[in-house]
Design an enzyme around this catalytic site. Sequence first.
Site, PDB file in Angstrom:
ATOM      1  N   GLY A 146       4.067 -25.222 -20.119  1.00 25.03           N
ATOM      2  CA  GLY A 146       2.761 -24.672 -20.446  1.00 25.03           C
ATOM      3  C   GLY A 146       2.864 -23.763 -21.654  1.00 25.03           C
ATOM      4  O   GLY A 146       3.817 -23.836 -22.436  1.00 25.03           O
ATOM      5  N   LEU A 147       1.895 -22.880 -21.823  1.00 22.22           N
ATOM      6  CA  LEU A 147       1.910 -22.018 -23.004  1.00 22.22           C
ATOM      7  C   LEU A 147       3.159 -21.150 -23.059  1.00 22.22           C
ATOM      8  O   LEU A 147       3.773 -21.004 -24.120  1.00 22.22           O
ATOM      9  CB  LEU A 147       0.657 -21.144 -23.028  1.00 22.22           C
ATOM     10  CG  LEU A 147      -0.634 -21.874 -23.388  1.00 22.22           C
ATOM     11  CD1 LEU A 147      -1.807 -20.911 -23.365  1.00 22.22           C
ATOM     12  CD2 LEU A 147      -0.524 -22.532 -24.761  1.00 22.22           C
ATOM     13  N   SER A 163     -16.043 -21.088 -17.446  1.00 20.02           N
ATOM     14  CA  SER A 163     -15.441 -20.010 -18.227  1.00 20.02           C
ATOM     15  C   SER A 163     -16.182 -18.683 -18.095  1.00 20.02           C
ATOM     16  O   SER A 163     -17.413 -18.625 -18.068  1.00 20.02           O
ATOM     17  CB  SER A 163     -15.415 -20.410 -19.708  1.00 20.02           C
ATOM     18  OG  SER A 163     -15.041 -19.308 -20.503  1.00 20.02           O
ATOM     19  N   ARG A 199     -13.342  -9.060 -13.399  1.00 14.69           N
ATOM     20  CA  ARG A 199     -13.468 -10.159 -12.440  1.00 14.69           C
ATOM     21  C   ARG A 199     -13.474  -9.698 -10.998  1.00 14.69           C
ATOM     22  O   ARG A 199     -14.212 -10.238 -10.170  1.00 14.69           O
ATOM     23  CB  ARG A 199     -12.325 -11.158 -12.669  1.00 14.69           C
ATOM     24  CG  ARG A 199     -12.452 -11.898 -13.975  1.00 14.69           C
ATOM     25  CD  ARG A 199     -11.263 -12.782 -14.252  1.00 14.69           C
ATOM     26  NE  ARG A 199     -11.494 -13.552 -15.470  1.00 14.69           N
ATOM     27  CZ  ARG A 199     -10.601 -14.385 -16.001  1.00 14.69           C
ATOM     28  NH1 ARG A 199      -9.427 -14.545 -15.407  1.00 14.69           N
ATOM     29  NH2 ARG A 199     -10.880 -15.047 -17.103  1.00 14.69           N
ATOM     30  N   GLU A 235       2.752 -16.477 -16.166  1.00 10.91           N
ATOM     31  CA  GLU A 235       2.187 -16.138 -14.861  1.00 10.91           C
ATOM     32  C   GLU A 235       3.246 -16.036 -13.768  1.00 10.91           C
ATOM     33  O   GLU A 235       3.015 -15.402 -12.739  1.00 10.91           O
ATOM     34  CB  GLU A 235       1.134 -17.177 -14.461  1.00 10.91           C
ATOM     35  CG  GLU A 235       0.330 -16.797 -13.236  1.00 10.91           C
ATOM     36  CD  GLU A 235      -0.700 -17.835 -12.848  1.00 10.91           C
ATOM     37  OE1 GLU A 235      -1.384 -17.639 -11.823  1.00 10.91           O
ATOM     38  OE2 GLU A 235      -0.840 -18.851 -13.565  1.00 10.91           O
ATOM     39  N   LEU A 292      -3.562 -16.288 -21.568  1.00 10.83           N
ATOM     40  CA  LEU A 292      -3.032 -17.000 -22.732  1.00 10.83           C
ATOM     41  C   LEU A 292      -2.273 -16.033 -23.635  1.00 10.83           C
ATOM     42  O   LEU A 292      -1.245 -16.385 -24.214  1.00 10.83           O
ATOM     43  CB  LEU A 292      -4.170 -17.664 -23.504  1.00 10.83           C
ATOM     44  CG  LEU A 292      -5.124 -18.557 -22.698  1.00 10.83           C
ATOM     45  CD1 LEU A 292      -6.095 -19.282 -23.627  1.00 10.83           C
ATOM     46  CD2 LEU A 292      -4.348 -19.564 -21.868  1.00 10.83           C
TER      47      LEU A 292
END
Length: 645
Positions: free
Chosen positions: A53-54, A295, A341, A436, A452
Amino acid sequence: MLDYTDYTVGEPIADDRAPGGPIEGRWAARQFSAKLVNPANRRRHRVIVVGTGLAGGSAGATLAEQGYHVVQFCFQDSPRRAHSVAAQGGINAAKNYRNDGDSVYRLFHDTVKGGDFRSRESNVYRLAEVSAQIIDQAVAQGVPFAREYGGLLDTRSFGGVQVQRTFYARGQTGQQLLLGAYQALSRQIDAGHVELHARTEMLDLVVVDGRARGIVARDLVTGEVTTHLADAVVLASGGYGNVFYLSTNAKGSNATALWRAHKRGAYLANPCFTQIHPTCIPRSGEHQSKLTLMSESLRNDGRIWVPRQPGDPRPPGEIPEAERDYYLERSYPSFGNLVPRDIASRAAKNVCDAGSGVGPGGLGVYLDFADALARMGRPAVEAKYGNLFDMYQRITAEDPYRVPMRIYPAIHYTMGGLWVDYDLQSTVPGLFVIGEANFSDHGANRLGASALMQGLADGYFVLPSTLTDYLARGGFAEVSPADPAVTEAQTQVRARIDRLLAAGGRRSADSFHRELGHLMWDSCGMSRNAEGLRQALGRVPELRAEFWRDIRVPGTGAELNQELEKANRVADFLELAELLLLDALVREESCGGHFREEFQTPDGEARREDERFSHVAAWEYGEKPVLHREELTFEHVRPSTRSYT
């Protein structure tokens, strides 16, 4: 208080790699103090990277560019299918292009505060400092960020901040950044500096003389179990959100690499810090195996509301403005719909619990773009959010240009992960953990558009310096494939596979996973209490025993066998779940995404207990888990009650 018979308390743990002195100079000081490897000697070092992944893709590409021989693994058929591709909204960076008061220090402050003061200041400041370099790197790779009319990079807001620092590529930011990392990785594969093993899953960590020296992996097509040895191992395998079964994660996302490393000695930190994302499409029935994220960027222009009258049956277009409750704008006027969030998720749960929810079962709230469409016009809304609107319409058969979206919170990200020091090294020397999979940057709640940022910061800029220091210090005796530690790891992996195949029970892995997920969501989801956590802690060991007694895995281990893959992963979730619940029970406070009902303010907000819990809970694996505490100190951002009003 919890009875200490359930776990033991070990020695405190501390991060001894972060330099002292002014926080602004700590990363530069650490880079300068790091030992270097002569370019001619780098090709002699092998480094294993698990994940593409990233974080993993950027790390593999950068380490190979430096001259190391990288052996990289992904269980997908291509690095392009890593779950980072699903990230939508954007990536934060403190470039202050808007001239709206942003700075490295403000990004640092927002992140520490957004994490409810449960993260390390040194790590977070470094993340903010490096953020600007990430954008330059991505632009140089050709990532098509959105631009203003004059050609400058565009930015927008995300939750928990009052500046516009989020760079984006419509609703495809993760995909575009992943393609940038993938092309850098592909260049190194073509040059022979990266040895890629696709469709291959890590099943154990090889630890020799106290150091991580390799992994045991299984070819998911042929079933062949092989061992790969190296001088260091980098885990970039993502989080463990799928322990809840229904989440926004890809169905294949799992915790096996992370959990097997934990069982080999890597401490697992703050596993109860799991994030619920407020902007997901509500579940539609028992048939679902995952949920879909919409999103957070939609909260820039969409307004969130519910009918003022509980149980109002009218379509949203027939409910007049005076009979709508824009509850986030009412309760948090300074931030409105862009509160963090955890706060937005709990607020949605509260209005739904009060009977004002919309849609099937009353488990939804409206995300309404009527005002934005009237103000901006449809072409402008399409330019910013069109692909997200199209995705919503394909899934729900509802046109969000004509009727409001319906959203509800869902499990999205895990702030907890393997404990690492400032160098991103775990408690197993030679095992580095990035993205993560580690715990280091987000505290108890991750701000939007920061995942990200962390993944690419770790992979492109942090790990290449700190891993080089570890390799430069040497002492890497050659490890024989016949070494007892190697053969033991291989034997345990094969025995586990044989046991799963021989169980001959009646239930599928999915049925156990679904039952575990329901239990975890009900007892340890958006709110937790001691009674529910204790009940779940009693049930999980029973469910685990049922699993090993009644699991049925058809086929063999010498072929493509997705039921075997799933069973292997669910077995790990069943172990990890128990530690997650224990951590949630021990942490007798509310902070960020960890909301204990016994610890809330009179107006229903989270109530921290700083005197007792201003620490990282780092768990050591054992017959009884061992809790090691890392005390957190705050020199620059004073802990206070978070206020977004």
